[in-house]
Scaffold this active site. Structure first.
Site, PDB file in Angstrom:
ATOM      1  N   HIS A 329      71.500  24.695 -23.686  1.00  0.00           N
ATOM      2  CA  HIS A 329      72.553  25.531 -23.200  1.00  0.00           C
ATOM      3  C   HIS A 329      72.429  26.849 -22.859  1.00  0.00           C
ATOM      4  CE1 HIS A 329      77.002  26.608 -23.303  1.00  0.00           C
ATOM      5  NE2 HIS A 329      77.270  25.277 -23.143  1.00  0.00           N
ATOM      6  N   ASP A 387      77.501  17.062 -24.242  1.00  0.00           N
ATOM      7  CA  ASP A 387      77.462  15.758 -23.475  1.00  0.00           C
ATOM      8  C   ASP A 387      76.522  14.844 -23.941  1.00  0.00           C
ATOM      9  OD1 ASP A 387      79.194  16.788 -21.531  1.00  0.00           O
ATOM     10  OD2 ASP A 387      77.688  18.200 -20.545  1.00  0.00           O
TER      11      ASP A 387
HETATM   12  N1  CMC Z   1      65.295  19.582 -20.483  1.00  0.00           N
HETATM   13  C1  CMC Z   1      64.003  20.099 -20.621  1.00  0.00           C
HETATM   14  N2  CMC Z   1      63.747  21.514 -20.476  1.00  0.00           N
HETATM   15  C2  CMC Z   1      64.980  22.104 -20.772  1.00  0.00           C
HETATM   16  C3  CMC Z   1      66.121  21.755 -20.658  1.00  0.00           C
HETATM   17  C4  CMC Z   1      66.259  20.329 -20.802  1.00  0.00           C
HETATM   18  N3  CMC Z   1      67.494  19.729 -20.992  1.00  0.00           N
HETATM   19  N4  CMC Z   1      66.865  22.752 -20.803  1.00  0.00           N
HETATM   20  C5  CMC Z   1      66.303  23.780 -20.872  1.00  0.00           C
HETATM   21  N5  CMC Z   1      65.144  23.315 -20.474  1.00  0.00           N
HETATM   22  C6  CMC Z   1      63.918  24.601 -20.472  1.00  0.00           C
HETATM   23  C7  CMC Z   1      63.782  25.021 -19.073  1.00  0.00           C
HETATM   24  O1  CMC Z   1      62.792  24.404 -18.450  1.00  0.00           O
HETATM   25  C8  CMC Z   1      63.224  26.574 -19.536  1.00  0.00           C
HETATM   26  O2  CMC Z   1      61.752  26.232 -19.591  1.00  0.00           O
HETATM   27  P1  CMC Z   1      60.750  27.409 -19.435  1.00  0.00           P
HETATM   28  O3  CMC Z   1      61.302  28.896 -20.027  1.00  0.00           O
HETATM   29  O4  CMC Z   1      59.481  26.908 -19.625  1.00  0.00           O
HETATM   30  O5  CMC Z   1      60.896  27.519 -18.017  1.00  0.00           O
HETATM   31  C9  CMC Z   1      64.018  26.794 -20.615  1.00  0.00           C
HETATM   32  O6  CMC Z   1      64.088  25.578 -21.277  1.00  0.00           O
HETATM   33  C10 CMC Z   1      65.180  27.647 -20.434  1.00  0.00           C
HETATM   34  O7  CMC Z   1      65.751  26.834 -19.649  1.00  0.00           O
HETATM   35  P2  CMC Z   1      67.111  27.312 -18.589  1.00  0.00           P
HETATM   36  O8  CMC Z   1      66.958  26.296 -17.268  1.00  0.00           O
HETATM   37  O9  CMC Z   1      66.406  28.684 -18.220  1.00  0.00           O
HETATM   38  O10 CMC Z   1      68.191  27.540 -19.284  1.00  0.00           O
HETATM   39  P3  CMC Z   1      69.557  27.644 -18.649  1.00  0.00           P
HETATM   40  O11 CMC Z   1      70.568  28.465 -19.646  1.00  0.00           O
HETATM   41  O12 CMC Z   1      69.657  28.197 -17.185  1.00  0.00           O
HETATM   42  O13 CMC Z   1      70.223  26.421 -18.514  1.00  0.00           O
HETATM   43  C11 CMC Z   1      71.310  24.287 -18.874  1.00  0.00           C
HETATM   44  C12 CMC Z   1      71.191  25.568 -19.266  1.00  0.00           C
HETATM   45  C13 CMC Z   1      72.437  23.431 -19.835  1.00  0.00           C
HETATM   46  C14 CMC Z   1      71.601  24.037 -17.298  1.00  0.00           C
HETATM   47  C15 CMC Z   1      69.926  23.557 -19.000  1.00  0.00           C
HETATM   48  O14 CMC Z   1      69.682  23.394 -20.495  1.00  0.00           O
HETATM   49  C16 CMC Z   1      69.904  22.007 -18.659  1.00  0.00           C
HETATM   50  O15 CMC Z   1      69.802  21.721 -17.419  1.00  0.00           O
HETATM   51  N6  CMC Z   1      70.350  21.083 -19.680  1.00  0.00           N
HETATM   52  C17 CMC Z   1      70.505  19.598 -19.153  1.00  0.00           C
HETATM   53  C18 CMC Z   1      71.703  19.476 -18.449  1.00  0.00           C
HETATM   54  C19 CMC Z   1      73.020  19.493 -19.432  1.00  0.00           C
HETATM   55  O16 CMC Z   1      72.843  18.772 -20.557  1.00  0.00           O
HETATM   56  N7  CMC Z   1      74.022  19.951 -19.204  1.00  0.00           N
HETATM   57  C20 CMC Z   1      75.331  20.069 -19.968  1.00  0.00           C
HETATM   58  C21 CMC Z   1      75.418  21.504 -20.361  1.00  0.00           C
HETATM   59  S1  CMC Z   1      76.633  21.534 -21.735  1.00  0.00           S
HETATM   60  C22 CMC Z   1      78.160  21.007 -21.132  1.00  0.00           C
HETATM   61  C23 CMC Z   1      78.658  21.907 -19.884  1.00  0.00           C
HETATM   62  O17 CMC Z   1      78.433  23.064 -19.586  1.00  0.00           O
HETATM   63  O18 CMC Z   1      79.280  20.971 -19.098  1.00  0.00           O
END
Ligand code: CMC
Length: 452
Positions: A329, A387
């Site tokens: 998140h 989720d």
């Molecule tokens: N699986 C694997 N790696 C992950 C995940 C994941 N679910 N989430 C984050 N990471 C890694 C990412 O690759 C990055 O690694 P590195 O530092 O080595 O490059 C690090 O963690 C930071 O991630 P980010 O993408 O910069 O984080 P963000 O704040 O931009 O993204 C997020 C947040 C929710 C989009 C992401 O965690 C994600 O894609 N999660 C899976 C989808 C999900 O479950 N979404 C629902 C979110 S909660 C409800 C809602 O908002 O609707």
């Protein structure tokens, strides 16, 4: 503070060994080379971190800030919802979401989010009655569904039909009139379950079921989803209760992508139904609300506990572009409090429905356990989010997978409306218009096609 007009880039205060100092009320930037200072006001929060007000930064220093994904930028002041991502705290208008989930109802939470305070008995009765009496939609809107193929994704259908509502309620909608805003709020909250159920019925090829105003919000939704004209349908109170609780947990989440979309679209003065439709579109993506559907697809793809390590290897390999859906998140670097409540709820709901041996739930529990011990997830502070478990409950109460994100949209409509209302009442409101760091070509002359 001294006025600093844009100096040439090389001598720019921010590029030239500037230092900063934070006091309680100001954030001071000092350019060491020229010893010039600039004070930026610091705006205190009621809880959580203060923010440095950079709204005069360009005027004074000739620079903008660069913040991809707005991770460091407070786009607005807000009084609706507070999240402490490190502590795993979520408050609606100051009330912990866990207390609301235990003691309140979705309608009461909707009133709270819209009106800032919990209602008296009379206020709640009036609010519920108004919502009940706005549930029907214009027959012409129902006919729009005929334009969609039976396998159209329901999020596409509801986004389009909600946008169409702007054509029905445009001339009568003055966004600066508080009464008009209130009528809009009640209409969209009341009608979105009817639209959602119609989308589902359309994909089944079944007749639309009209709302029943003698039923509560969630029972009415379940009735419209599952009843057919040829036989009576009894709403399962366990399912209605579970839905009500899930709706409380999904009702708002401060400046998330879809809420920010509604605010951005709304900031242009557009018709609010069009702004909500934009919110639905933003919610649909798998990084946001679409994750609940993606989680169940992922669990099915993993299949058995034995396959978890192989799947996690894939997740950790960045070139695979596979993510552990329902994990991570932007704000929570700890357990999402909603995920904890929903996991608990899964045990109770499955037991009450007599389906305790749910293989997908068992798999999800093991996946969580294994991931939380894995260095990759520990290092990045990735925990289950709202989720991860919600789809298990939706499935258990018979909601089809393609409708999971629609359920989220119904609940989040309340938050979108609360934020839209707040924005319009904010004297500091301006059109949302981010800036950019331009790295494209410098000016050049057009070349005739034959000379390229
Ligand atoms: N699986 C694997 N790696 C992950 C995940 C994941 N679910 N989430 C984050 N990471 C890694 C990412 O690759 C990055 O690694 P590195 O530092 O080595 O490059 C690090 O963690 C930071 O991630 P980010 O993408 O910069 O984080 P963000 O704040 O931009 O993204 C997020 C947040 C929710 C989009 C992401 O965690 C994600 O894609 N999660 C899976 C989808 C999900 O479950 N979404 C629902 C979110 S909660 C409800 C809602 O908002 O609707």
């Amino acid at each position: 503070p001294p006025t600093l007009h844009s100096p040439p880039l090389g001598r720019h205060p921010l590029n030239n060994g500037s230092v900063h100092r934070m006091t309680q009320n100001t954030f001071e930037l000092v350019d060491r080379a020229s010893d010039r200072k600039m004070s930026l006001p610091v705006r205190p929060a009621s809880i959580g971190p203060s923010v440095v007000d950079i709204s005069k930064l360009n005027k004074e220093l000739g620079v903008f800030t660069y913040d991809p994904g707005f991770g460091m930028t407070a786009a607005t002041e807000s009084r609706v919802t507070y999240i402490d991502g490190d502590a795993g705290i979520l408050l609606y208008r100051g009330y912990p979401v866990g207390q609301l989930a235990e003691k309140s109802s979705f309608m009461e939470v909707a009133y709270l989010l819209l009106h800032s305070e919990l209602p008296s008995r009379k206020q709640l009765d009036e609010f519920v009655s108004s919502i009940r009496h706005h549930t029907m939609i214009n027959e012409s809107l129902l006919r729009f569904f005929h334009g969609f193929h039976y396998d159209a994704h329901p999020m596409a259908m509801i986004s389009a039909v909600i946008a169409s509502m702007s054509a029905f309620y445009h001339d009568t909608m003055d966004i600066y009139n508080p009464r008009h805003r209130e009528i809009f709020a009640h209409r969209i909250i009341a009608k979105i379950p009817t639209i959602a159920a119609a989308a589902h019925k359309h994909s089944l090829g079944q007749p639309y079921v009209y709302p029943r105003n003698d039923l509560d919000y969630c029972s009415n939704l379940l009735h419209m989803l599952y009843a057919v004209p040829c036989e009576p349908y009894e709403v399962d109170p366990v399912a209605a209760q579970a839905l009500d609780l899930l709706f409380i947990l999904h009702a708002d989440h401060e400046q998330n992508a879809s809420t920010s979309t509604v605010r951005l679209a709304g900031s242009t003065g557009t018709n609010p139904y069009a702004a909500i439709s934009a919110g639905v579109a933003a919610l649909w993506g798998p990084a946001h609300g679409g994750a609940n559907e993606a989680v169940l697809n992922m669990l099915e793809q993993i299949g058995t506990v034995d396959n978890i390590p192989k799947f996690l290897e894939q997740v950790k390999d960045k070139s695979s572009h596979v993510r552990l859906m329902g994990f991570g998140h932007r704000v929570y670097k700890n357990f999402d409090p909603r995920a904890k409540i929903i996991r608990e709820m899964c045990h109770k709901v499955l037991a009450r429905l007599g389906r305790s041996d749910n293989p997908l739930f068992e798999l999800a529990l093991r996946l969580e356990e294994i991931a939380l011990k894995d260095e990759y997830f520990i290092e990045r502070k990735l925990y289950p989010n709202v989720d991860f478990y919600s789809g298990i409950i939706y499935s258990a109460i018979g909601i089809p997978r393609s409708m999971f994100t629609v359920m989220f949209a119904i609940a989040r409509t309340v938050g979108w409306v609360a934020h839209w209302q707040e924005m319009l009442g904010d004297p500091a409101m301006r059109i949302g218009r981010p800036r950019q760091l331009y790295t494209g070509p410098t000016q050049r002359d057009y070349l005739e096609i034959g000379r390229r």
